[in-house]
Design a protein around this motif. Structure first.
Motif, PDB file in Angstrom:
ATOM      1  N   GLY A 261      33.963  36.876  40.304  1.00  0.00           N
ATOM      2  CA  GLY A 261      35.271  36.270  40.533  1.00  0.00           C
ATOM      3  C   GLY A 261      36.308  37.239  41.055  1.00  0.00           C
ATOM      4  N   TYR A 262      35.925  38.521  41.227  1.00  0.00           N
ATOM      5  CA  TYR A 262      36.896  39.455  41.812  1.00  0.00           C
ATOM      6  C   TYR A 262      36.980  39.169  43.309  1.00  0.00           C
ATOM      7  N   PRO A 263      38.154  38.858  43.838  1.00  0.00           N
ATOM      8  CA  PRO A 263      38.215  38.379  45.225  1.00  0.00           C
ATOM      9  C   PRO A 263      37.703  39.406  46.240  1.00  0.00           C
ATOM     10  N   ARG A 264      36.853  38.962  47.138  1.00  0.00           N
ATOM     11  CA  ARG A 264      36.357  39.827  48.214  1.00  0.00           C
ATOM     12  C   ARG A 264      37.502  40.287  49.101  1.00  0.00           C
ATOM     13  N   ASN A 265      38.561  39.503  49.091  1.00  0.00           N
ATOM     14  CA  ASN A 265      39.730  39.847  49.898  1.00  0.00           C
ATOM     15  C   ASN A 265      40.484  41.077  49.364  1.00  0.00           C
ATOM     16  N   GLY A 266      40.036  41.625  48.234  1.00  0.00           N
ATOM     17  CA  GLY A 266      40.594  42.899  47.767  1.00  0.00           C
ATOM     18  C   GLY A 266      39.990  44.086  48.499  1.00  0.00           C
TER      19      GLY A 266
END
Ligand SMILES: *Cc1c(COP(=O)(O)O)cnc(C)c1O
Length: 376
Positions: free
Chosen positions: A279-284
């Motif tokens: 759930g850690y956004p890939r967009n980070g």
């Protein structure tokens, strides 16, 4: 899952959650304070959050769906639980049997609930939702104003009239005053029915539109209800991931899929056991282009120091740059903090191009979850 086996640990402080509810209740002492626990209590776990909130004194809960409402009632049988998404066709008996209350948001829903109550000969409670600006769910303002004479309100028991603010986190925006005035008109047409308008940020608006009941969600879980001002809430969620290995790389070396990030000097990298599947956004992710454009990207905290991400967030792994951490403080097994240690959910959301709400509700199922209570 055992703590040793898990790649990442999620710690949820139920004492801080209860403390946040009490802080909001004290700020809105002129009203009753509910808790919004939709989406598994914003990802924290409804079965743990609801009893903690009930013990703090919360008597009214809001969920989005029937299944969530049933889970809330299972752990807080005396609570009043409203289902915000309302009455799906044919579900009236599910509400009646369980004691859940639908939030009726259209003429069809009101008609179906009234007909059900008339057929059963019982005046069951339901909330009425009036849309004062979101254009999402609820009766129109003019429909709301003409409810006073509506015979359906005799067939069932309107126990709450509510609306939802569009931009309460912008206290100076005129939309707030507009919605407050529209809702005030609707509510004075329905005397004697408790009224509710404020979400987390709404509680802190200068107009203090607390009415009978406030409905905070995000702030309970540590989100800042007043963006740009100091956060009056306690942090509830802490996410830490294990460092699996470290390595030194040379200037010009790339890291991660597609080599989108390159080292500007000799750097020490550490690889964390957490990724977008958690759930850690890939967009980070960070790339040379993002750095050139000064666009935000993810960070972690190791031994008290901020460490920027290096390259693309993978499914199960994130690479970070630990060059600035004393070498003896980063080794295989060391924990890196992704949420907590001053890196709050609002900042994590910003760094991933989203909002803290989405960070919370996407918290993964692969973490070793540890519920603590710092108030005890
Ligand atoms: C989600 C929701 C809330 C809670 O909003 P927060 O910003 O999380 O405090 C309140 N009311 C309604 C109708 C909602 O959908």
């Amino acid at each position: 899952m055992s703590v040793e086996e898990a790649g990442a640990h999620l710690t949820i402080d139920l004492g801080a959650l209860a403390e946040n509810w009490r802080r909001l209740a004290a700020h809105a002492a002129d009203a009753a304070t509910a808790a919004v626990v939709k989406a598994d209590a914003y990802g924290l776990g409804i079965e743990r959050a609801v009893p903690a909130l009930a013990e703090a004194g919360c008597e009214t809960f809001f969920v989005a769906q029937i299944s969530e409402g049933l889970r809330a009632l299972a752990v807080a049988p005396r609570a009043t639980v409203y289902v915000l998404n309302g009455l799906l066709p044919g579900t009236a008996s599910r509400f009646a049997i369980s004691g859940l209350r639908p939030v009726l948001g259209s003429q069809e829903e009101m008609t179906e609930w009234a007909a059900f109550c008339t057929a059963r000969g019982v005046r069951l409670p339901a909330a009425l939702h009036v849309d004062t600006g979101m254009n999402r769910l609820g009766l129109s303002i003019s429909e709301g104003l003409s409810l006073a004479e509506d015979p359906r309100l005799v067939a069932f028991m309107p126990s709450l009239v509510m609306s939802h603010l569009v931009r309460a986190e912008e206290p100076d925006h005129p939309k707030n005053a507009e919605q407050i005035a529209a809702f005030e008109a609707v509510r004075s047409a329905l005397p004697g029915i408790p009224a509710s308008l404020a979400n987390s940020s709404g509680i802190f608006l200068p107009q203090r539109p607390h009415l009978s009941l406030v409905r905070p969600g995000y702030a309970l879980y540590g989100g800042n209800p007043m963006p740009g001002l100091p956060n009056p809430m306690r942090e509830v969620v802490r996410l830490q991931a294990r460092i699996l290995q470290t390595r030194w790389i040379e200037r010009g070396d790339a890291a991660g899929y597609n080599g989108r990030w390159t080292a500007r000097g000799r750097r020490r990298l550490a690889t964390l056991s957490v990724g977008y599947a958690d759930g850690y956004p890939r967009n980070g992710s960070v790339s040379d282009e993002k750095i050139a454009a000064s666009a935000p990207f993810g960070e972690a905290v190791v031994a008290g120091r901020r460490c920027p991400f290096a390259g693309t967030v993978s499914m199960d792994l994130i690479i970070i740059d630990v060059t600035d951490v004393p070498p003896d403080q980063v080794r295989r097994g060391t924990m890196a903090t992704l949420i907590g240690d001053g890196l709050g959910i609002d900042e994590v959301g910003f760094r991933a191009g989203t909002i803290g709400y989405e960070i919370l509700t996407r918290l993964g199922q692969r973490y070793a979850r540890n519920y603590i209570d710092t108030s005890r």
